[in-house]
Enzyme design. Structure first.
Site, mmCIF file in Angstrom:
data_model
loop_
_atom_site.group_PDB
_atom_site.id
_atom_site.type_symbol
_atom_site.label_atom_id
_atom_site.label_comp_id
_atom_site.label_asym_id
_atom_site.label_seq_id
_atom_site.Cartn_x
_atom_site.Cartn_y
_atom_site.Cartn_z
ATOM 1 N N LYS A 1 4.807 -2.792 -6.129
ATOM 2 C CA LYS A 1 6.207 -2.423 -6.364
ATOM 3 C C LYS A 1 7.122 -2.970 -5.282
ATOM 4 C CE LYS A 1 9.424 -0.054 -8.478
ATOM 5 N NZ LYS A 1 9.913 -0.746 -9.679
ATOM 6 N N GLU B 1 14.748 -13.220 -16.735
ATOM 7 C CA GLU B 1 14.260 -11.859 -16.526
ATOM 8 C C GLU B 1 13.324 -11.442 -17.675
ATOM 9 O OE1 GLU B 1 13.909 -9.858 -14.280
ATOM 10 O OE2 GLU B 1 13.705 -7.882 -15.161
ATOM 11 N N ASN C 1 -0.143 0.799 6.244
ATOM 12 C CA ASN C 1 0.527 -0.112 5.318
ATOM 13 C C ASN C 1 1.197 -1.163 6.182
ATOM 14 O OD1 ASN C 1 1.989 -1.317 3.268
ATOM 15 N ND2 ASN C 1 3.562 0.285 3.210
ATOM 16 N N GLY C 2 0.887 -2.440 5.939
ATOM 17 C CA GLY C 2 1.500 -3.506 6.741
ATOM 18 C C GLY C 2 0.441 -4.447 7.277
ATOM 19 N N HIS D 1 14.912 -31.529 -21.470
ATOM 20 C CA HIS D 1 14.694 -32.551 -20.441
ATOM 21 C C HIS D 1 13.273 -32.480 -19.889
ATOM 22 C CE1 HIS D 1 18.875 -33.674 -20.596
ATOM 23 N NE2 HIS D 1 19.245 -32.424 -20.382
ATOM 24 N N GLU E 1 4.670 -10.346 -16.410
ATOM 25 C CA GLU E 1 4.166 -9.298 -15.524
ATOM 26 C C GLU E 1 3.213 -8.339 -16.227
ATOM 27 O OE1 GLU E 1 7.400 -8.139 -12.144
ATOM 28 O OE2 GLU E 1 8.055 -7.832 -14.190
ATOM 29 N N LYS F 1 9.413 -10.190 -17.353
ATOM 30 C CA LYS F 1 8.863 -8.935 -17.905
ATOM 31 C C LYS F 1 7.591 -9.230 -18.700
ATOM 32 C CE LYS F 1 10.887 -7.260 -15.870
ATOM 33 N NZ LYS F 1 11.115 -6.594 -14.686
ATOM 34 N N TRP G 1 -3.250 -2.304 -1.606
ATOM 35 C CA TRP G 1 -2.944 -3.625 -2.192
ATOM 36 C C TRP G 1 -3.389 -4.601 -1.119
ATOM 37 C CZ3 TRP G 1 0.171 -7.980 -1.279
ATOM 38 C CH2 TRP G 1 0.472 -8.771 -2.393
ATOM 39 N N ARG H 1 2.213 1.541 -5.792
ATOM 40 C CA ARG H 1 2.412 0.663 -4.636
ATOM 41 C C ARG H 1 1.191 -0.208 -4.348
ATOM 42 N NH1 ARG H 1 6.821 2.457 -1.609
ATOM 43 N NH2 ARG H 1 6.123 1.131 0.077
ATOM 44 N N CYS I 1 0.834 -1.197 0.000
ATOM 45 C CA CYS I 1 0.000 0.000 0.000
ATOM 46 C C CYS I 1 0.872 1.253 0.000
ATOM 47 C CB CYS I 1 -0.866 0.014 1.249
ATOM 48 S SG CYS I 1 -1.777 -1.506 1.468
#
Ligand code: G6P
Length: 590
Positions: free
Chosen positions: A585, A469, A100-101, A492, A476, A473, A74, A27, A2
């Site tokens: 984020k 990576e 936040n938390g 394999h 996401e 991307k 969030w 966020r 958040c």
């Protein structure tokens, strides 16, 4: 997670909070809200959706006042509903909070408060906080004292900002969650991070653990709940500017930050030698070095392992931060842990370094955010100098991490000057890689891939973490299922999924061209559509992205077209590249 913001000053707080919410939206963007103290009491507006959608419906600017708080959510406890959106208010309608938390013992606390006659209107843990404060105020304590007493009963991690309708005061507390103070002319800002108020001031106070900030007409005081006394914290002037936190000519922060990589990489080439040498010395001295991180930073760290091995002939262990505490058993006071984190606030990364510290190990961090928890808890730090990264999806922070790890490896091999020269040259080439022509070219590829459901990526050596990576991307922002493998590994098992037309991205380099082309042939033989990324075209490729050979710096060059491809895919598929669903984020909960 958040984003929270508060304002106390002489100006109308509503537009300041609204702008702050827009800046903090990366966020968390499930829901948002604002509370403002007006001449007719406190007014709250909150709802589900993005900040501007809610503003269009409810008009955040309707009320005026000089004290206000805001929140972008969030969700952790409780679904995405209006009731669960912040701010939350105490039963008497006077104490308002943004948080936040997580309050870990909120169920017990809720039970206790219910037994005292309190009612709850949301499923959140947050709602227990203002009601606990009200409980203490009913027993005769003033607002500040009631906050202090309440926090003794609440476990967990939090950054909170509180206001009280009658008191013309603002209180903010941090415990294991980010919170910074902006100091203006006769006004104060409190926020999860600096870009939220960067337009108004560059003077910042970084809070320490369990600092409780109390702001009223007489100014700001900080009380530390651990020391149980008032403390002084320095005001630091930061070198970020407000333009860096704005989109400017770009439609999205994602593309803006991709383009900024030229500048960022050039900045890394100017890092002070002394700093690099000092950290390299710590690696030399250590008996066992471990590098830990999450998400994109983990991919940069994996790269680090390859770079240290190749350039410095040095073995470094890599571990995903959330798994690292399971390996704490072999840490000693001679071990060194390097934590890599853009935000410096990722809970899993912080837990990893705390595990390291409890074994007496030394901690070094590579982070982009000055004053972040990670930086404060590390013995030494290298600041990434990438400027504020606003897009949820990391781009410039990633390449700056790669460049820093490269320079550390070069210094260990006694080749720092050579390394810096190569980074400097690379800066110019990145300018070409992010050019409009390159973007148009990659748009053609995105058009071919836009309806694809599954995509595979392979690379060998340094190109393996690049493939990981690149897959991240694409996942996401476009929500295409993308999976990366080491070139030798796909056969394999996963090769069973390759069908006619399955797109496969193959990263090549001069060094491993022969082997990776063989892997590409194996895929082509099963009908795959092969996209090559590297220095030389080949008959096996159906589409080719030419990226010049840059040896150990191939990873920085090759990821850039992949970032652009992910962006183009997001746009074509109607996804918001700056705010991908379900992501945050900085993930400040475990
Ligand atoms: C979140 C973000 C990722 C990021 C990861 C680690 O999951 O969505 O983009 O890579 O956290 O973040 P950090 O700030 O520690 O680099």
């Amino acid at each position: 997670m958040c984003g929270i913001i508060g304002y106390f000053g002489n100006r109308n707080a509503a537009p300041i909070i609204l702008e702050g919410l827009r800046r903090l939206e990366y966020r968390g963007y499930d829901s948002a809200g604002m509370a403002i103290i007006t001449n007719n009491g406190v007014k709250i507006k909150k709802d589900v959706g993005k900040v501007d959608e809610i503003h269009a419906r409810l008009n955040f600017l309707e009320h005026e006042g000089n004290i206000a708080i805001g929140h972008t959510r969030w969700a952790t406890h409780g679904g995405v509903t209006r009731e669960n959106a912040h701010p939350h208010i105490s039963n008497n309608g006077k104490i308002v909070i943004v948080h936040n938390g997580i309050i870990e013992n909120f169920q017990e606390q809720r039970k206790f408060l219910t037994s005292q006659g309190f009612k709850f209107y949301s499923q959140t843990d947050t709602e227990t906080i203002p009601n606990t404060i009200e409980y203490h105020m009913r027993r005769g304590y003033d607002f500040f004292e009631a906050v202090k007493r309440s926090l003794r009963h609440l476990d967990g991690q939090y950054a909170i900002v509180l206001i009280h309708e009658d008191e013309k005061k603002l209180v903010a507390v941090r415990k294991e969650a980010p919170l910074v103070i902006g100091v203006g002319e006769g006004e104060y800002f409190v926020a999860s991070d600096i870009p939220a108020f960067l337009e108004h001031t560059k003077n910042v106070i970084f809070l320490e653990e369990k600092d409780m900030v109390m702001i009223d007409k007489d100014g700001l005081k900080i009380f530390n709940l651990i020391k149980d006394s008032f403390v002084e914290r320095p005001i630091v002037s930061i070198d970020w500017n407000a333009e860096q936190a704005k989109k400017g000519e770009f439609d999205h922060f994602f593309m803006k930050e991709i383009v900024e990589q030229t500048e960022v990489i050039s900045r890394i080439a100017k890092l002070e030698d002394g700093l690099i040498k000092d950290i390299a010395d710590e690696i030399r001295k250590a008996k066992g070095t471990y590098i830990v991180a999450c998400g994109t930073a983990a991919h940069a760290s994996m790269h680090g392992v390859y770079l240290f091995s190749r350039i410095a002939k040095k073995h470094i262990n890599f571990c995903i931060a959330s798994e690292f505490p399971h390996f704490k058993h072999f840490l000693t006071p001679e071990s060194l842990v390097i934590a890599v984190s853009q935000s410096g606030e990722t809970a899993d990364t912080l837990a990893a370094i705390r595990a390291a510290k409890s074994a007496g190990a030394k901690v070094i961090s590579i982070t982009n955010v000055m004053g972040s928890t990670l930086m404060r808890e590390s013995d030494k730090s290298i600041l990434q100098r990438a400027g504020p990264e606003i897009c949820v999806v990391s781009t410039k922070a990633y390449t700056s991490q790669l460049a820093i790890l490269y320079l550390l490896a070069c210094e260990l091999a006694g080749k720092l000057d050579e390394g810096k020269e190569k980074i400097r040259e690379l800066g110019r080439y990145i300018y070409y890689l992010t050019s409009i022509n390159m973007r148009k070219y990659l748009k053609q590829l995105a058009e071919k891939l836009r309806y694809t459901e599954h995509l595979y990526l392979i690379g060998r050596g340094l190109q393996y973490p690049t493939a990981l990576e690149a897959a991240l991307k694409i996942k996401e922002v476009s929500y295409i299922h993308a999976e990366a493998y080491a070139g030798g590994e796909l056969k394999h098992g996963t090769i069973a999924l390759i069908e006619h037309g399955t797109p496969c991205i193959v990263f090549t380099s001069e060094e491993n061209e022969k082997e990776i082309i063989s892997n590409a042939m194996e895929l082509k033989a099963r009908g795959a559509y092969i996209i090559g990324v590297g220095p030389r075209n080949n008959d096996v490729f159906d589409f080719f992205i030419k990226v010049r050979e840059a040896g150990e710096l191939n990873s920085i060059c090759q990821i850039i077209p992949m970032q652009i491809l992910a962006y183009q895919l997001a746009i074509l598929r109607g996804c918001d590249p700056d705010k991908p669903r379900n992501l945050a984020k900085a993930v400040v909960v475990k």
